[in-house]
Design a protein around this motif. Structure first.
Motif, PDB file in Angstrom:
ATOM      1  N   THR A 132      43.504  33.508  32.155  1.00 17.79           N
ATOM      2  CA  THR A 132      44.873  33.783  32.609  1.00 17.79           C
ATOM      3  C   THR A 132      45.327  35.141  32.080  1.00 17.79           C
ATOM      4  O   THR A 132      45.930  35.934  32.814  1.00 17.79           O
ATOM      5  CB  THR A 132      45.833  32.667  32.150  1.00 17.79           C
ATOM      6  OG1 THR A 132      45.362  31.416  32.664  1.00 17.79           O
ATOM      7  CG2 THR A 132      47.239  32.905  32.632  1.00 17.79           C
ATOM      8  N   GLN A 133      45.008  35.432  30.823  1.00 15.71           N
ATOM      9  CA  GLN A 133      45.351  36.747  30.252  1.00 15.71           C
ATOM     10  C   GLN A 133      44.603  37.854  30.990  1.00 15.71           C
ATOM     11  O   GLN A 133      45.169  38.910  31.298  1.00 15.71           O
ATOM     12  CB  GLN A 133      44.990  36.792  28.768  1.00 15.71           C
ATOM     13  CG  GLN A 133      45.926  36.022  27.889  1.00 15.71           C
ATOM     14  CD  GLN A 133      45.460  36.036  26.432  1.00 15.71           C
ATOM     15  OE1 GLN A 133      44.521  36.734  26.057  1.00 15.71           O
ATOM     16  NE2 GLN A 133      46.136  35.248  25.603  1.00 15.71           N
ATOM     17  N   GLU A 134      43.322  37.600  31.257  1.00 20.62           N
ATOM     18  CA  GLU A 134      42.511  38.582  31.972  1.00 20.62           C
ATOM     19  C   GLU A 134      43.101  38.845  33.363  1.00 20.62           C
ATOM     20  O   GLU A 134      43.159  39.990  33.818  1.00 20.62           O
ATOM     21  CB  GLU A 134      41.075  38.049  32.114  1.00 20.62           C
ATOM     22  CG  GLU A 134      40.010  39.088  31.981  1.00 20.62           C
ATOM     23  CD  GLU A 134      38.620  38.482  32.044  1.00 20.62           C
ATOM     24  OE1 GLU A 134      37.827  38.960  32.876  1.00 20.62           O
ATOM     25  OE2 GLU A 134      38.340  37.539  31.267  1.00 20.62           O
ATOM     26  N   TYR A 135      43.552  37.783  34.013  1.00 22.92           N
ATOM     27  CA  TYR A 135      44.176  37.895  35.338  1.00 22.92           C
ATOM     28  C   TYR A 135      45.448  38.733  35.262  1.00 22.92           C
ATOM     29  O   TYR A 135      45.659  39.641  36.058  1.00 22.92           O
ATOM     30  CB  TYR A 135      44.481  36.506  35.886  1.00 22.92           C
ATOM     31  CG  TYR A 135      45.215  36.508  37.208  1.00 22.92           C
ATOM     32  CD1 TYR A 135      44.532  36.664  38.402  1.00 22.92           C
ATOM     33  CD2 TYR A 135      46.610  36.381  37.262  1.00 22.92           C
ATOM     34  CE1 TYR A 135      45.191  36.674  39.620  1.00 22.92           C
ATOM     35  CE2 TYR A 135      47.283  36.406  38.470  1.00 22.92           C
ATOM     36  CZ  TYR A 135      46.574  36.545  39.648  1.00 22.92           C
ATOM     37  OH  TYR A 135      47.244  36.570  40.839  1.00 22.92           O
ATOM     38  N   LYS A 136      46.287  38.436  34.277  1.00 17.51           N
ATOM     39  CA  LYS A 136      47.567  39.148  34.144  1.00 17.51           C
ATOM     40  C   LYS A 136      47.351  40.634  33.842  1.00 17.51           C
ATOM     41  O   LYS A 136      48.106  41.482  34.309  1.00 17.51           O
ATOM     42  CB  LYS A 136      48.423  38.508  33.046  1.00 17.51           C
ATOM     43  CG  LYS A 136      49.010  37.174  33.452  1.00 17.51           C
ATOM     44  CD  LYS A 136      49.791  36.549  32.317  1.00 17.51           C
ATOM     45  CE  LYS A 136      50.353  35.191  32.731  1.00 17.51           C
ATOM     46  NZ  LYS A 136      51.024  34.511  31.618  1.00 17.51           N
TER      47      LYS A 136
END
Length: 183
Positions: A132-136
């Motif tokens: 999710t962090q990588e996506y953001k």
């Protein structure tokens, strides 16, 4: 082999082979393959072997029904246990097979593969958080091609969806377009 029966190493008769670091892709394809072949096989993988028992009146216990006493449809269901196990075995390279061959049921084999490659719920939640962090934070540098950026973006989304089936975001296209470098 005709094109309709053969797609990138996966025939309609045999499931795709699990590749190192490709578990999420394989898991999705394997599940679809098994369900398309025989939904009972997927039930065996998910829920455990078919098993038939009778009550022993003498000892007041339940015990496994002798094969000779089974009805034809029950014998066929028992055959699904071995068919499901063979389907998974056919999708595993030697190293993975050696990891699971001691498992007694197909459900155990599946669970072992899930724990080995996805981890338990804590590990899964941590992976979801990292993805999710990588996506953001996703962006594409000026030196990177749109193709390679899209491949990386798609890998993040696929992994997220695999770990969290409920994951959905309607803004993937916008997110990707915003990540493109200004040239």
């Amino acid at each position: 082999m005709p094109q309709e029966n053969y797609i990138k190493g996966c025939s309609m008769q045999r499931p795709l082979l699990l590749e190192p670091n490709g578990f999420f892709f394989w898991k999705s394809r394997f599940k679809t393959f098994v369900k398309s072949k025989d939904i009972d096989l997927w039930q065996v993988i998910q829920n455990g072997d078919f098993y038939f028992e009778v009550k022993d009146e003498e000892m007041k216990l339940m015990k496994e029904t002798p094969y000779e006493l089974l009805k034809d449809n029950e014998k066929k269901q028992l055959g699904k246990n071995e068919e499901a196990k063979m389907t998974i075995y056919n999708a595993l390279p030697c190293k993975e097979y050696e990891r699971v061959f001691i498992c007694k049921t197909t459900k155990e084999v599946w669970h072992t593969l899930i724990i080995t490659h996805q981890g338990n719920s804590q590990v899964t939640n941590c992976k979801i958080d990292l993805l999710t962090q990588e996506y953001k934070k996703f962006s594409i540098s000026n030196e990177q091609t749109i193709n390679s950026g899209f491949t990386r973006f798609n890998a993040i989304l696929t992994s997220l969806k695999s770990l969290d089936p409920g994951y959905s975001s309607k803004n993937h296209v916008r997110k990707f377009l915003r990540a493109l470098p200004l040239k």
